[in-house]
Design a protein around this motif. Structure first.
Motif, short mmCIF file in Angstrom:
data_model
loop_
_atom_site.label_atom_id
_atom_site.label_comp_id
_atom_site.label_asym_id
_atom_site.label_seq_id
_atom_site.Cartn_x
_atom_site.Cartn_y
_atom_site.Cartn_z
N LEU A 20 -23.90 6.59 -11.59
CA LEU A 20 -23.04 7.51 -10.85
C LEU A 20 -21.92 7.47 -11.58
O LEU A 20 -21.24 6.89 -12.39
N ASN A 21 -21.28 9.07 -11.41
CA ASN A 21 -20.01 9.49 -11.74
C ASN A 21 -19.99 9.51 -13.44
O ASN A 21 -18.65 9.27 -13.88
N ASN A 151 -25.23 19.27 -14.44
CA ASN A 151 -25.58 18.52 -13.06
C ASN A 151 -26.90 18.99 -12.50
O ASN A 151 -27.40 18.00 -12.27
N GLN A 154 -29.24 16.78 -14.50
CA GLN A 154 -29.10 15.48 -14.24
C GLN A 154 -29.72 15.14 -12.73
O GLN A 154 -30.33 14.22 -12.64
N VAL A 155 -29.48 16.05 -12.11
CA VAL A 155 -30.15 15.81 -10.44
C VAL A 155 -31.74 15.84 -10.80
O VAL A 155 -32.42 15.40 -9.93
N LYS B 28 -14.36 8.23 0.21
CA LYS B 28 -14.24 8.73 -1.20
C LYS B 28 -12.89 9.54 -1.06
O LYS B 28 -12.59 10.23 -0.37
N ASP B 31 -7.67 10.88 -6.79
CA ASP B 31 -6.34 11.07 -6.92
C ASP B 31 -5.55 10.54 -5.67
O ASP B 31 -4.55 11.10 -5.43
N LYS B 64 -22.96 15.56 -2.88
CA LYS B 64 -23.05 15.19 -4.44
C LYS B 64 -23.09 13.77 -4.46
O LYS B 64 -23.49 13.08 -5.28
N GLY B 68 -26.06 11.13 -6.29
CA GLY B 68 -25.18 10.58 -7.08
C GLY B 68 -24.65 10.96 -8.28
O GLY B 68 -24.22 10.32 -9.24
N LEU B 69 -24.15 12.16 -8.01
CA LEU B 69 -23.13 12.92 -8.86
C LEU B 69 -21.77 12.32 -8.82
O LEU B 69 -21.03 12.57 -9.64
N LEU B 70 -21.64 11.93 -7.77
CA LEU B 70 -20.18 11.24 -7.80
C LEU B 70 -20.23 10.00 -6.97
O LEU B 70 -21.25 9.74 -5.97
N GLU B 71 -19.55 8.86 -7.35
CA GLU B 71 -19.55 7.59 -6.71
C GLU B 71 -18.72 7.39 -5.55
O GLU B 71 -17.60 7.66 -5.56
#
Lengths: 282, 258
Positions: A20-21, A151, A154-155, B28, B31, B64, B68-71
């Motif tokens: 993740l991330n 992305n 990745q997906v 989530k 900043d 996202k 899993g593109l963002l945690e």
């Protein structure tokens, strides 16, 4: 302490694209130039470490590696060939009067060959390579980043680091030495043409003088360092593209900084390589 | 407002279906700006959930996080009963193979042709697939979205609507169990938008996929949604069927449907 925390955070995130991330680089934020420099260096080091980790891990992307080698190597042949020819020609024309003053014109082929093989061929070819390939990789990956293609990979369960970065860095590392050898050969041909512009020297005499005046010690260290040049160009191009800012401005910046940093690195590596070579030769 | 009979039957069916996505107290922020705040959400198999909200309310961030593109900063996110944070690299890849993501920009590989765009996920996921079968799958995927004649075109030659269709075909070719649509009709003319909305419905009917659709397009929401979730400043502000929300007494909720 802050740098260490950022370093740790990035280490955790950079294990793989599947985590993740993981595409988040160390964020520079509003820090001093000094801090930003160290963050950038740390981030690049982590990126490089990740390359070595991924390069050994299956599955291997052989098809993409061959495709990238074709694009990076074969497509650079005309530019490198023309540049090499001109360098050989110009170097000979420029050196001739100085050698003539000392009555050492007969040394011209050997002197040009040593200069070309040891230094000028690898350095100039690497700089041209950084300009063409480094900027190309930086812009391509940055534009893929902007349009979310990375992305998307990745997906879909593909490791984009392995597919995009590992193949490009490997291709750049393997192709630059080949291009340098070609540039050296074409450069010597250019030198032969330049020598024959004022008078006549047979090809057999010209090339036999080159072989007499050069050794494997000239060729081998020079060829070894070109692997490092290629690696530097590839890794910087990929790093800048992969972690580019969003937007078209990010694409331009990635391409630009890839060329600037890669060129600088070529000189730094060259300086270190010369020191190491002279250490062994002495 | 009461839902009509068909909606009640459908909702009962959904409740009996297994849960495929579950979010518990999910938050989530970027900043120190909270984007998602304490989201609790359950989505069942075969359900079409539309997420509506103004720009910048965290809709795209939400999906996202799902893929899993963002945690997420905190909370639990479960896919197919597995906590996403507990998955290792290999398990996460396997889970992602069960999810399709249609990006807002379609995210087509612009160095590849239409055929190669479809071939790419197939070659990587189904390594030993014979060429004949692969061609058949590509052809079927293109027929599904009405792009069979564009097979040898470059992606740069396609219109916006065609790009969306190709993006959808590329996502569907691996037959995902969950489809995530990030603003599928944005930037398209009303006719093409309607076609895309119908395609989303067709996909659900044909493959019984679960769909999460992020959109601003009320017509698309009306056509596709079993359930609508309204996001306001990262919070689930309202939830219900289209008719329930359309007839809501809440001014803010009602403003979306005017």
């Amino acid at each position: 302490m802050e740098l260490f925390i950022l370093y740790q955070a990035n280490m955790n995130n950079s294990n793989s694209d599947t985590t993740l991330n993981s595409k988040t680089p160390l964020k520079s934020g509003s820090r001093s130039i000094f801090q930003n420099f160290f963050i950038e260096v740390t981030s690049l080091t982590i990126f490089t470490m990740r390359f070595f980790k991924e390069v050994l891990k299956p599955p291997y992307e052989f098809n993409e590696l061959i495709k990238q080698s074709f694009l990076i190597g074969y497509k650079s042949l005309p530019l490198v060939g023309i540049t090499g020819f001109i360098i050989g020609l110009v170097l000979t024309i420029q050196s001739r009067p100085t050698l003539a003053k000392f009555g050492a014109e007969s040394w011209l082929p050997a002197m040009v060959a040593v200069s070309l093989i040891r230094e000028i061929g690898p350095a100039i070819t690497a700089l041209i390579f950084a300009g063409k390939v480094g900027s190309g990789i930086g812009a391509e990956l940055a534009s893929m980043n902007v349009t979310e293609q990375i992305n998307a990979m990745q997906v879909s369960g593909t490791n984009p680091f392995k597919f995009l970065v590992v193949t490009r860095v490997l291709s750049a590392t393997l192709m630059l030495p080949v291009l340098v050898i070609l540039a050296d050969a074409v450069g010597l041909l250019g030198s032969f043409v330049a020598v024959n512009l004022k008078g006549y020297v047979s090809a057999s005499l010209f090339f036999s003088q080159i072989f007499q005046g050069t050794e494997f010690n000239d060729l081998i260290p020079a060829t070894i360092k070109t692997f490092f040049f290629g690696f530097a160009v590839g890794i910087i191009g990929c790093y800048k593209g992969y972690y580019s800012n969003k937007g078209t401005e990010g694409v331009g910046k990635a391409a630009n900084s890839a060329v600037v940093i890669a060129s600088l690195l070529v000189f730094i590596i060259d300086m270190i390589a010369v020191q190491i070579t002279s250490l062994f030769q002495s | 407002m009461f839902a009509d009979k068909s909606e009640i039957i459908k909702n009962n069916k959904m409740i009996k279906s297994p849960i495929v996505v579950e979010m518990i107290h999910l938050s989530k922020s970027f900043d120190n700006n909270p984007v998602l705040v304490d989201i609790n959400l359950v989505i069942h198999k075969g359900e079409n959930v539309v997420i509506l909200g103004k720009s910048g309310t965290g809709k795209s961030v939400l999906i996202k996080c799902i893929v899993g593109l963002l945690e997420p900063d905190s909370g639990i996110l479960e896919l197919f009963g597995q906590n996403l944070n507990d998955l290792n690299e290999k398990e996460l890849i396997e889970t992602r193979k069960r999810i399709g993501f249609l990006f807002q920009s379609s995210a087509l590989y612009d160095s590849m042709s239409v055929r190669e765009n479809l071939e790419f996920p197939l070659r990587r996921q189904l390594h030993k697939l014979p060429n004949e079968e692969l061609n058949q799958m590509i052809s079927d995927a293109l027929i599904n979205v009405g792009l069979e004649e564009a097979i040898d075109q470059q992606t740069s030659e396609l219109s916006g609507g065609m790009c969306k269709r190709l993006g959808l075909a590329r996502t569907l070719i691996l037959k995902p169990e969950i489809m995530l649509y990030d603003e599928p009709t944005t930037g398209l003319d009303p006719i093409t938008s309607k076609e895309i909305s119908h395609l989303i419905l067709d996909v659900q009917n044909k493959y019984n996929t679960t769909s999460i659709i992020i959109t601003h397009d009320i017509k698309c929401a009306n056509l596709t949604a079993d359930r609508i979730i309204l996001l306001k400043d990262g919070i689930c502000a309202a939830e219900g069927s289209y008719s329930e929300l359309e007839n809501s007494n809440d001014k803010w909720v009602h403003s979306f449907f005017e």
